[in-house]
Structures are given as structure tokens and as C-alpha cells.
Scaffold this motif. Structure first.
Motif, short mmCIF file in Angstrom:
data_model
loop_
_atom_site.label_atom_id
_atom_site.label_comp_id
_atom_site.label_asym_id
_atom_site.label_seq_id
_atom_site.Cartn_x
_atom_site.Cartn_y
_atom_site.Cartn_z
N ALA A 38 -27.31 14.72 37.70
CA ALA A 38 -27.77 13.72 38.66
C ALA A 38 -28.34 14.40 39.90
O ALA A 38 -29.33 13.93 40.48
CB ALA A 38 -26.63 12.77 39.04
N LEU A 39 -27.75 15.51 40.31
CA LEU A 39 -28.27 16.25 41.46
C LEU A 39 -29.59 16.92 41.07
O LEU A 39 -30.59 16.80 41.76
CB LEU A 39 -27.27 17.28 41.97
N GLY A 40 -29.61 17.62 39.97
CA GLY A 40 -30.81 18.32 39.52
C GLY A 40 -32.00 17.39 39.35
O GLY A 40 -33.14 17.77 39.65
N ALA A 41 -31.75 16.17 38.92
CA ALA A 41 -32.83 15.20 38.68
C ALA A 41 -33.56 14.79 39.96
O ALA A 41 -34.69 14.30 39.89
CB ALA A 41 -32.27 13.96 37.98
N LEU A 42 -32.95 15.01 41.11
CA LEU A 42 -33.59 14.65 42.39
C LEU A 42 -34.64 15.66 42.83
O LEU A 42 -35.41 15.39 43.74
CB LEU A 42 -32.54 14.52 43.48
N PHE A 43 -34.68 16.81 42.18
CA PHE A 43 -35.54 17.92 42.59
C PHE A 43 -36.78 18.01 41.70
O PHE A 43 -36.78 17.58 40.55
CB PHE A 43 -34.75 19.23 42.51
N THR A 44 -37.83 18.62 42.26
CA THR A 44 -39.01 18.92 41.47
C THR A 44 -38.64 20.02 40.47
O THR A 44 -37.61 20.71 40.62
CB THR A 44 -40.18 19.42 42.34
N ALA A 45 -39.45 20.19 39.46
CA ALA A 45 -39.16 21.17 38.41
C ALA A 45 -39.04 22.60 38.96
O ALA A 45 -38.27 23.40 38.43
CB ALA A 45 -40.23 21.11 37.32
N ASP A 46 -39.79 22.90 40.02
CA ASP A 46 -39.78 24.26 40.58
C ASP A 46 -39.14 24.32 41.97
O ASP A 46 -39.41 25.22 42.76
CB ASP A 46 -41.19 24.82 40.64
N ALA A 47 -38.24 23.40 42.27
CA ALA A 47 -37.61 23.31 43.59
C ALA A 47 -36.73 24.52 43.87
O ALA A 47 -36.27 25.21 42.96
CB ALA A 47 -36.76 22.04 43.67
N ASP A 48 -36.50 24.74 45.18
CA ASP A 48 -35.56 25.75 45.65
C ASP A 48 -34.40 25.06 46.33
O ASP A 48 -34.60 24.12 47.11
CB ASP A 48 -36.21 26.68 46.69
N TYR A 49 -33.18 25.54 46.04
CA TYR A 49 -31.98 25.09 46.73
C TYR A 49 -31.31 26.33 47.30
O TYR A 49 -31.03 27.28 46.55
CB TYR A 49 -31.02 24.37 45.77
N THR A 50 -31.04 26.34 48.61
CA THR A 50 -30.41 27.50 49.22
C THR A 50 -29.13 27.08 49.94
O THR A 50 -29.15 26.20 50.79
CB THR A 50 -31.36 28.19 50.23
N ASP A 51 -28.03 27.71 49.56
CA ASP A 51 -26.76 27.58 50.27
C ASP A 51 -26.74 28.74 51.26
O ASP A 51 -26.48 29.88 50.88
CB ASP A 51 -25.59 27.66 49.28
N GLN A 52 -27.09 28.46 52.51
CA GLN A 52 -27.23 29.50 53.52
C GLN A 52 -25.90 30.20 53.81
O GLN A 52 -25.89 31.40 54.10
CB GLN A 52 -27.83 28.93 54.81
N ALA A 53 -24.79 29.49 53.73
CA ALA A 53 -23.49 30.10 54.02
C ALA A 53 -23.14 31.18 53.01
O ALA A 53 -22.55 32.20 53.35
CB ALA A 53 -22.40 29.03 54.04
N LEU A 54 -23.52 30.97 51.77
CA LEU A 54 -23.21 31.93 50.71
C LEU A 54 -24.37 32.87 50.41
O LEU A 54 -24.21 33.83 49.67
CB LEU A 54 -22.81 31.20 49.43
N GLY A 55 -25.55 32.55 50.97
CA GLY A 55 -26.72 33.39 50.71
C GLY A 55 -27.21 33.30 49.28
O GLY A 55 -27.67 34.29 48.71
N VAL A 56 -27.11 32.13 48.70
CA VAL A 56 -27.50 31.92 47.31
C VAL A 56 -28.71 30.98 47.25
O VAL A 56 -28.70 29.92 47.89
CB VAL A 56 -26.34 31.29 46.50
N THR A 57 -29.74 31.38 46.50
CA THR A 57 -30.90 30.52 46.28
C THR A 57 -31.04 30.28 44.78
O THR A 57 -30.97 31.20 43.99
CB THR A 57 -32.19 31.15 46.84
N LEU A 58 -31.22 29.02 44.44
CA LEU A 58 -31.39 28.62 43.04
C LEU A 58 -32.77 27.99 42.90
O LEU A 58 -33.27 27.36 43.84
CB LEU A 58 -30.30 27.62 42.67
N ARG A 59 -33.34 28.12 41.71
CA ARG A 59 -34.68 27.58 41.47
C ARG A 59 -34.68 26.70 40.23
O ARG A 59 -34.18 27.10 39.19
CB ARG A 59 -35.68 28.72 41.30
N GLY A 60 -35.27 25.53 40.40
CA GLY A 60 -35.43 24.62 39.27
C GLY A 60 -34.22 23.74 39.04
O GLY A 60 -33.12 24.00 39.51
#
Length: 181
Positions: A67-89
Motif C-alpha cells: 500500500a505504501l509502495g503503490a503511492l510512489f512512481t515506479a522510479d521514486a526515491d525514498y530517503t530515511d535521513q536519520a538512518l542514511g538509507v535511500t531506496l528506489r522504486g
């Protein structure tokens, strides 16, 4: 993800503004967004927030990672700045939500306010939950910067919160790391 100097500066300025907003909310202040209205008590009326904000919070507060993933574009970026993690797609973003669900009981994002300026949304929220194995639950301020691709898809999500505060409130040491999955 490599950021241009202009994008980096814009992100830092937005983060600073969001942090100041989180720490200097004034009761009775006029609303700063046409998407929110304030009552006489100064509390925001969240019934008028952008639908994507409502959907984003519902997805984080739900149990279905897709349900969360479906809100994003196919090539979206999600960054958790506190953990320094970036996810794509969508798949990686859904996987991040699944990992969150496996590590944190009742992980929630409670929206306190949102401001929309074109395709940019700033969210003031409280991030809460109970890290499995921790002595106590946590509830910390969080700022979220969303860039949209149209009215219903998120192209970029940057979450800002204090990892130190999460760990301290949870009763965990500052150097704690989650178990390997």
C-alpha cells in the motif's frame, strides 16, 4: 542518488524550516496553507489536507507494505535521513515498510500539519512505535518532504527525525543497530 548542489541546498533549507516549524508551533497562529485551516484554538483541521497525505499516513499506519509502495512512481526515491538509507522504486519502498513492520510494533506516522506548494508537500508528524525488544515505546517529531509527480504519485520522500531520540526514548544505547534480516 547523487544530488545537485542546488537540490542539496533546497533540501537543507526545507529541513531547517521543517525543524523550526516542529519546535516553534504557536497556538492560535494563522494557517500557512490553503489545504489546512486552524480553529480558534490553533489546532489544524486535518480534514482538509491533501489526499496524498491522508493516503501516505494510512499506508504507513497500515500493515500492507505494498500500500505504501503503490503511492510512489515506479522510479521514486525514498530517503530515511536519520538512518542514511535511500531506496528506489516501489519494490524497495514496499520492502522498507515490511522491514519496519518486522522491527517496530505499531509503527505510526501521525500527521499534525501539512503544507502544499505546487508539487511539494511538507508534513509535520509524530513518528511512534515500539522497537521489538526495547524497554519502552517512542514518539518523536518528524518532518517529511514529498515531491509529487501529478496529484496522486510521490516521486520523492525524505523523512527527517532524530534517531538519537528514538533510541533514548526506547531505552536503547546510542550505538544500537537492528538485527540483520
Amino acid at each position: 542518488m547523487k544530488l545537485s548542489p542546488l537540490r542539496t541546498m533546497t533540501t537543507l533549507i526545507c529541513a531547517a524550516v521543517a525543524t523550526v516549524t516542529l519546535t516553534t508551533t504557536t497556538a492560535g497562529a494563522a494557517p500557512t496553507s490553503p489545504s489546512l485551516s486552524a480553529s480558534a484554538s490553533g489546532k489544524h483541521d486535518l480534514r482538509h489536507q491533501p489526499k496524498i497525505v491522508t493516503d501516505w499516513a494510512a499506508a504507513w499506519n497500515g500493515t500492507e507494505p505494498e500500500a505504501l509502495g503503490a503511492l510512489f512512481t515506479a522510479d521514486a526515491d525514498y530517503t530515511d535521513q536519520a538512518l542514511g538509507v535511500t531506496l528506489r522504486g516501489r519494490a524497495e519502498i514496499s520492502g522498507w515498510k515490511a522491514r519496519t513492520n518486522s522491527l517496530i510494533d505499531n509503527a505510526r506516522a501521525t500527521v499534525r500539519a501539512a503544507h502544499r506548494d505546487g508539487d511539494h508537500i511538507t508534513i509535520e508528524a509524530v513518528y511512534s512505535g515500539h522497537i521489538k525488544g526495547a524497554a519502552k515505546p517512542f514518539a518523536v517529531p518528524m518532518a517529511v518532504l514529498l515531491d509529487l509527480d501529478g496529484p496522486r504519485r510521490i516521486a520523492s520522500d525524505q523523512d527527517y527525525y532524530s534517531l538519537g531520540a528514538v533510541l533514548a526514548q526506547s531505552g536503547l544505547p546510542a550505538d544500537w543497530t537492528p538485527p540483520a534480516s
